[in-house]
Scaffold this motif. Structure first.
Motif, PDB file in Angstrom:
ATOM      1  N   ASP A  15       1.162  -8.470  -3.209  1.00 34.51           N
ATOM      2  CA  ASP A  15       0.835  -7.141  -2.693  1.00 34.51           C
ATOM      3  C   ASP A  15      -0.515  -6.709  -3.252  1.00 34.51           C
ATOM      4  OD1 ASP A  15       3.119  -6.810  -1.166  1.00 34.51           O
ATOM      5  OD2 ASP A  15       4.173  -5.600  -2.660  1.00 34.51           O
ATOM      6  N   GLU A  43      -3.110   7.929   0.410  1.00 32.14           N
ATOM      7  CA  GLU A  43      -1.856   7.467  -0.196  1.00 32.14           C
ATOM      8  C   GLU A  43      -2.007   5.990  -0.555  1.00 32.14           C
ATOM      9  OE1 GLU A  43       2.814   6.705   1.085  1.00 32.14           O
ATOM     10  OE2 GLU A  43       1.465   7.670   2.499  1.00 32.14           O
ATOM     11  N   VAL A  64      -0.725   2.456  -0.544  1.00 27.61           N
ATOM     12  CA  VAL A  64       0.210   1.579   0.159  1.00 27.61           C
ATOM     13  C   VAL A  64      -0.111   0.152  -0.301  1.00 27.61           C
ATOM     14  CG1 VAL A  64       0.436   3.117   2.147  1.00 27.61           C
ATOM     15  CG2 VAL A  64      -1.284   1.280   2.183  1.00 27.61           C
ATOM     16  N   TRP A 115       1.663  -4.538   5.952  1.00 36.39           N
ATOM     17  CA  TRP A 115       1.581  -3.594   4.853  1.00 36.39           C
ATOM     18  C   TRP A 115       2.919  -2.885   4.751  1.00 36.39           C
ATOM     19  CZ3 TRP A 115       1.924   1.832   5.190  1.00 36.39           C
ATOM     20  CH2 TRP A 115       2.031   2.335   6.489  1.00 36.39           C
ATOM     21  N   HIS A 116       3.125  -2.220   3.630  1.00 33.52           N
ATOM     22  CA  HIS A 116       4.326  -1.395   3.475  1.00 33.52           C
ATOM     23  C   HIS A 116       4.050  -0.316   2.433  1.00 33.52           C
ATOM     24  CE1 HIS A 116       5.360  -3.480  -0.299  1.00 33.52           C
ATOM     25  NE2 HIS A 116       5.060  -4.606   0.331  1.00 33.52           N
ATOM     26  N   THR A 117       4.878   0.696   2.432  1.00 32.85           N
ATOM     27  CA  THR A 117       4.741   1.736   1.410  1.00 32.85           C
ATOM     28  C   THR A 117       5.212   1.163   0.080  1.00 32.85           C
ATOM     29  OG1 THR A 117       6.948   2.636   1.782  1.00 32.85           O
ATOM     30  CG2 THR A 117       5.144   3.579   3.106  1.00 32.85           C
ATOM     31  N   VAL A 118       4.874   1.843  -0.979  1.00 27.98           N
ATOM     32  CA  VAL A 118       5.264   1.393  -2.311  1.00 27.98           C
ATOM     33  C   VAL A 118       6.789   1.315  -2.420  1.00 27.98           C
ATOM     34  CG1 VAL A 118       5.189   1.985  -4.773  1.00 27.98           C
ATOM     35  CG2 VAL A 118       3.148   2.279  -3.353  1.00 27.98           C
TER      36      VAL A 118
END
Length: 142
Positions: free
Chosen positions: A94, A102, A104, A118-121
């Motif tokens: 990651d 934000e 990410v 991609w993804h959020t935390v």
């Protein structure tokens, strides 16, 4: 925390893939040696003792330790760049990235030709979404 643009992260893939391969191969080789040593311990236990080539066992133990160190060093190099190693077995990395103010995570798995997800935390790998045009315009914070 270091952050990356999509282009910066993409440009690091050849280096990161090389480091990942070194870490994975070293880890597997160390595990193979450990397996051999475990089998020897088991045979010694079952037979109540055996004549063992101490020099050979010492060399195997030293080789395993060298391989483990090599794997840890490769992972440490990746982390020093600012990239997060999420799963060494699968080569999952990651890259922190700023999107709409934000943090990410750009998500890449060894074998993928480029960073496409991609993804959020909080979402993790299961929450991967395709990279879209917003990432082409992402700027690094000053």
């Amino acid at each position: 925390m270091k952050t990356f643009t999509l282009d910066e992260a993409q440009s690091l893939l050849p280096l990161l893939e090389s480091l990942l391969k070194r870490a994975i191969e070293s880890k597997k080789a160390a595990e193979a040696i450990e397996g051999q040593l475990q089998q020897l311990r088991h045979r010694i236990f079952l037979s109540g003792g055996l004549m063992v080539d101490i020099l050979s066992v010492t060399r195997q133990r030293a080789e395993a330790e060298t391989l483990v160190r090599r794997a840890k060093d490769a992972v440490a190099e990746i982390q020093a760049i600012g990239v997060q190693v999420k799963d060494l077995e699968t080569g999952l990395l990651d890259f922190p990235c700023i999107l709409n103010d934000e943090v990410v995570l750009l998500c890449w798995k060894m074998g993928e030709p480029r960073i496409d997800f991609w993804h959020t935390v909080d979402a993790g790998f299961r929450g991967r979404r395709p990279v879209d045009e917003r990432f082409g315009r992402s700027k690094k914070p000053n």
